[in-house]
Motif scaffolding. Structure first.
Motif, mmCIF file in Angstrom:
data_model
loop_
_atom_site.group_PDB
_atom_site.id
_atom_site.type_symbol
_atom_site.label_atom_id
_atom_site.label_comp_id
_atom_site.label_asym_id
_atom_site.label_seq_id
_atom_site.Cartn_x
_atom_site.Cartn_y
_atom_site.Cartn_z
ATOM 1 N N ARG A 213 -72.198 36.838 9.157
ATOM 2 C CA ARG A 213 -71.218 36.723 8.076
ATOM 3 C C ARG A 213 -71.868 36.957 6.722
ATOM 4 O O ARG A 213 -71.303 37.593 5.843
ATOM 5 N N LYS B 284 -58.759 23.250 18.414
ATOM 6 C CA LYS B 284 -59.587 23.090 17.204
ATOM 7 C C LYS B 284 -59.158 21.811 16.528
ATOM 8 O O LYS B 284 -57.992 21.736 16.146
ATOM 9 N N ILE C 168 -61.148 28.419 15.706
ATOM 10 C CA ILE C 168 -60.231 29.405 16.292
ATOM 11 C C ILE C 168 -61.023 30.615 16.760
ATOM 12 O O ILE C 168 -60.935 31.016 17.915
ATOM 13 N N GLU C 169 -61.805 31.179 15.859
ATOM 14 C CA GLU C 169 -62.648 32.300 16.265
ATOM 15 C C GLU C 169 -63.764 31.764 17.151
ATOM 16 O O GLU C 169 -64.080 30.577 17.129
ATOM 17 N N LYS D 133 -67.901 27.236 8.311
ATOM 18 C CA LYS D 133 -68.474 28.567 8.454
ATOM 19 C C LYS D 133 -68.289 29.309 7.144
ATOM 20 O O LYS D 133 -67.391 28.999 6.372
HETATM 21 P P1 XMP Z 1 -61.767 29.260 12.406
HETATM 22 O O1 XMP Z 1 -62.424 30.207 13.356
HETATM 23 O O2 XMP Z 1 -62.714 28.753 11.367
HETATM 24 O O3 XMP Z 1 -60.731 30.152 11.628
HETATM 25 O O4 XMP Z 1 -61.011 28.162 13.075
HETATM 26 C C1 XMP Z 1 -59.725 29.715 10.773
HETATM 27 C C2 XMP Z 1 -58.974 30.945 10.302
HETATM 28 O O5 XMP Z 1 -59.798 31.736 9.440
HETATM 29 C C3 XMP Z 1 -60.057 33.020 9.993
HETATM 30 N N1 XMP Z 1 -61.480 33.294 9.789
HETATM 31 C C4 XMP Z 1 -61.982 34.040 8.788
HETATM 32 N N2 XMP Z 1 -61.395 34.678 7.777
HETATM 33 N N3 XMP Z 1 -63.511 35.411 6.991
HETATM 34 C C5 XMP Z 1 -62.167 35.381 6.872
HETATM 35 O O6 XMP Z 1 -61.638 36.002 5.955
HETATM 36 C C6 XMP Z 1 -64.176 34.780 7.992
HETATM 37 O O7 XMP Z 1 -65.390 34.828 8.062
HETATM 38 C C7 XMP Z 1 -63.367 34.055 8.931
HETATM 39 N N4 XMP Z 1 -63.665 33.323 10.013
HETATM 40 C C8 XMP Z 1 -62.494 32.855 10.518
HETATM 41 C C9 XMP Z 1 -59.711 32.899 11.467
HETATM 42 O O8 XMP Z 1 -59.338 34.146 12.003
HETATM 43 C C10 XMP Z 1 -58.614 31.873 11.457
HETATM 44 O O9 XMP Z 1 -57.352 32.428 11.188
#
Ligand code: XMP
Length: 501
Positions: free
Chosen positions: A287, A493, A498-499, A332
Motif C-alpha cells: 500500500r 469484520k 473486508i479485504e 491499514k
Molecule cells: P477493510 O478491508 O479495511 O476495508 O475492511 C474497508 C473498506 O475500505 C476499502 N479499502 C480501501 N480503500 N484504499 C482504499 O481506497 C485502501 O487501501 C483500502 N483498503 C480497503 C475496502 O474495499 C472496504 O470497502
C-alpha cells in the motif's frame, strides 16, 4: 446554521454521533477538544466516549469552559462520567463493568428519556461508572454496573450507554429528545450540502487550478463532479491507469463522467506501478509503495499542468482506518491518506472527508450520477494489488482480474448485487492438489468473499445460495487454468477486515 459540535475524546463511535445528529436534521461536526473555543459558534456540545479515565483530568478544563458558556451538553459514556465528575458527582470503578448489550432501568421517563419504557436494552462499554450524581442532579436511569446510568441537571445531560449505536434501543429517540429540549434548529438538508461542498472547494482552490484524482469508484467520481461544479474548466480530472483496475472499470467511469460533460484524462503508468510493486510481499508495504508511486505521478502531472491542488474522494473510514484521527488505531494504510509523503507537492482538497459511503451515495444521486456507478461496489485504491496475496506480477494480475470479473458477473446475474457491500475474489498464496482432465494438477487457490455492511466499519459474511457458489467455482476453475480450488470466506469484520490484505 445551528451546529452541534461532537467533541472527539477518542471514542470509537464519536463520528457516528455526528452522523446520527445529521440524520435527525441538525448539522453536526466532529471537533478535537482543543478546537472548542470559549464562546464558540456551536449551539450545543456532545462529549463522546473515549479510552481515558476521568482521573487523568485531561479534559476537565474543556468541560468547565463549555459549562461557563451556558451551552447545552450531552455526555456519552466517558463524556457522561466526565460531566458527572466536573459537576461534583462521584465516579469510580464500576461494581460490574458492562460490555455489549445491557439492560437499563428507566427511573424518570421524561426529558431525554421521554417515551421510554421502564426497561431498555442498550449498548455499553465501560470499566468506570458514575456512582453518585452531582448535587441537585436527577438520576434518570440505572443499571447493575452503572448506579447513575443517566442524569440531568439544567441543560446538561449524561448517559452511560451509546445511543448512537444501532444496537441501543431508542437511541435515535434519545438524541431526538435532546435536540428538541435544547432547541437547536433542524436546518440541515442534504440538498444544501451540495452547495456547501461546492463552495468549500471554490474557497479552497481560489483562482488556481486543481487536478481531480479519479479512481473509478463512487467517492472520487462524486468529489470530481463537486469540484467541476466549483471551478469548471480549471479542474483537470485524471485517471491513472495503474494496470490494476478491475475489468471494464476505466471505460465505465470515462463514459459516466462524459455524460456529465466532464472530460477525463487517462494516463497510462501501468509499467511503473507493476515494476515498483513486483517482489513486495508485505501488504502494508504494498500500500505504501502504491501510495508513493501514485503521489509521484500526480506531482509529475501537476508540474506539467501547473496545478496546485489535488481533489481526492477520501471518505471517513479511509481517514479513521489510516489512523487519521488521534486516539484511533491504524488498521491499514489507505494509499490516499497515509501513502502520501510528508512533503507532497500538491495541496489536498477532500470535500467528502467527513462522510460515510452511504452518505456519499446519496450525494451522488442528488448530483445525477448514473445508478450503476452510485451502487457499484467499492474497489480499494490499490485495487487488484490487494486482491493478490504477496508479491504481484502481470500474470497474477490477469488471474485476479478474471476471477473478480467472474464473481461480479455471477453475483449480478443471481440478483444479489444491491444487497451486498462487496463481492470479490482473492488470489491466495496457497497451493493445492487437484485433478484436471484426468491429470494431477498442482495449482492455485482462489478465495471468494461476499459481505454485507452498512458502512464498512463492520461487516458480515453473506450466506449465498449453493448454486451461486457452484457457478462461480465452475467458471473460475475452468476459465483460469492455474486455479484448482475455490474456497468461500465466512469471516465477519471484526475479527477479519473486508479485504483479504
Ligand atoms: P477493510 O478491508 O479495511 O476495508 O475492511 C474497508 C473498506 O475500505 C476499502 N479499502 C480501501 N480503500 N484504499 C482504499 O481506497 C485502501 O487501501 C483500502 N483498503 C480497503 C475496502 O474495499 C472496504 O470497502
Amino acid at each position: 446554521m445551528d451546529t452541534v459540535a461532537v467533541v472527539d475524546l477518542g471514542g470509537q463511535y464519536a463520528h457516528l454521533i455526528a452522523r446520527r445528529l445529521r440524520e435527525l436534521g441538525v448539522y453536526s461536526e466532529l471537533v478535537y477538544p482543543e478546537e472548542v473555543e470559549e464562546d464558540g459558534e456551536y449551539s450545543g456540545y456532545v462529549l463522546s466516549g473515549g479510552p481515558s479515565s476521568v482521573w487523568e483530568a485531561q479534559h476537565d478544563r474543556i468541560v468547565e469552559r463549555i459549562l461557563a458558556s451556558g451551552k447545552p451538553m450531552l455526555g456519552i459514556c466517558y463524556g457522561h462520567q466526565l460531566l458527572a465528575k466536573v459537576l461534583g458527582g462521584e465516579v469510580g470503578p464500576s461494581p460490574k463493568p458492562e460490555f455489549g448489550p445491557t439492560t437499563v432501568r428507566v427511573l424518570v421517563r421524561d426529558r431525554i428519556l421521554e417515551g421510554f419504557p421502564a426497561r431498555v436494552k442498550v449498548w455499553m462499554s465501560h470499566n468506570d461508572a458514575v456512582l453518585s450524581p452531582p448535587p441537585g442532579a436527577t438520576v434518570a436511569a440505572t443499571s447493575e454496573g452503572s448506579p447513575v446510568a443517566a442524569f440531568w441537571t439544567g441543560n446538561v445531560y449524561g448517559v452511560q450507554w451509546h445511543p448512537e449505536v444501532k444496537h441501543s434501543q431508542l437511541g435515535r429517540e434519545l438524541l431526538d429528545n435532546w435536540i428538541r429540549l435544547i432547541g437547536v434548529k433542524r436546518e440541515w438538508r442534504p440538498g444544501r450540502l451540495i452547495d456547501e461542498l461546492v463552495e468549500y472547494v471554490r474557497r479552497m482552490v481560489g483562482s488556481s487550478t486543481a487536478i481531480a484524482a479519479v479512481s473509478g469508484g463512487v467517492d472520487s467520481t462524486v468529489a470530481t463532479v463537486i469540484a467541476y461544479r466549483a471551478i469548471g474548466d480549471r479542474l483537470i480530472p485524471v485517471l491513472i491507469d495503474h494496470g490494476l483496475h478491475p475489468e471494464g472499470e476505466v471505460e465505465r467511469v470515462e463514459r459516466a463522467l462524459g455524460k456529465l460533460g466532464i472530460k477525463l484524462r487517462i494516463v497510462d503508468y501501468s509499467s511503473e506501478f507493476l515494476a515498483a510493486l513486483e517482489g513486495i510481499e508485505d501488504p502494508e508495504e504494498k500500500r505504501k509503495v502504491f501510495g508513493r508511486v501514485y503521489a509521484r505521478v500526480f506531482e509529475e502531472i501537476a508540474k506539467s499542468t501547473g496545478a496546485e491542488y489535488l481533489v481526492q474522494g477520501t471518505i471517513y473510514p479511509d481517514v479513521i482506518e489510516s489512523g487519521g484521527r488521534r486516539g484511533a488505531d491504524v488498521i491499514k494504510s489507505h494509499h490516499n491518506v497515509a501513502g502520501l509523503p510528508e512533503k507532497f507537492g500538491l495541496k489536498l482538497v477532500e470535500p467528502l472527508r467527513m462522510f460515510y459511503k452511504d452518505e456519499v451515495r446519496l450525494i451522488g444521486r442528488m448530483l445525477g450520477l448514473p445508478e450503476e456507478l452510485i451502487y457499484k461496489q467499492p474497489v480499494p485504491g490499490p485495487a487488484l494489488a490487494v486482491r493478490i496475496e504477496g508479491s504481484i506480477n502481470r500474470r497474477l494480475v490477469e488471474i485476479a482480474r478474471r476471477a473478480n470479473a467472474i464473481v461480479v458477473e455471477e453475483v449480478e446475474k443471481a440478483g444479489y448485487a444491491r444487497r451486498l457491500w462487496q463481492y470479490f475474489a482473492v488470489v491466495t498464496r496457497s497451493r493445492a492438489t487437484g485433478v484436471k482432465g484426468d491429470r494431477r494438477a498442482y495449482g492455485m487457490v482462489v478465495a471468494v468473499r461476499m459481505v454485507v455492511s452498512d458502512d464498512a466499519m463492520t461487516a458480515e459474511a453473506f450466506r449465498p445460495d449453493w448454486d451461486l457458489l457452484e457457478a462461480i467455482m465452475r467458471r473460475i476453475t475452468s476459465e483460469i487454468p492455474e486455479v484448482v480450488r475455490v474456497v468461500y470466506d465466512v469471516t465477519s469484520k471484526p475479527p477479519a477486515t473486508i479485504e483479504w490484505e
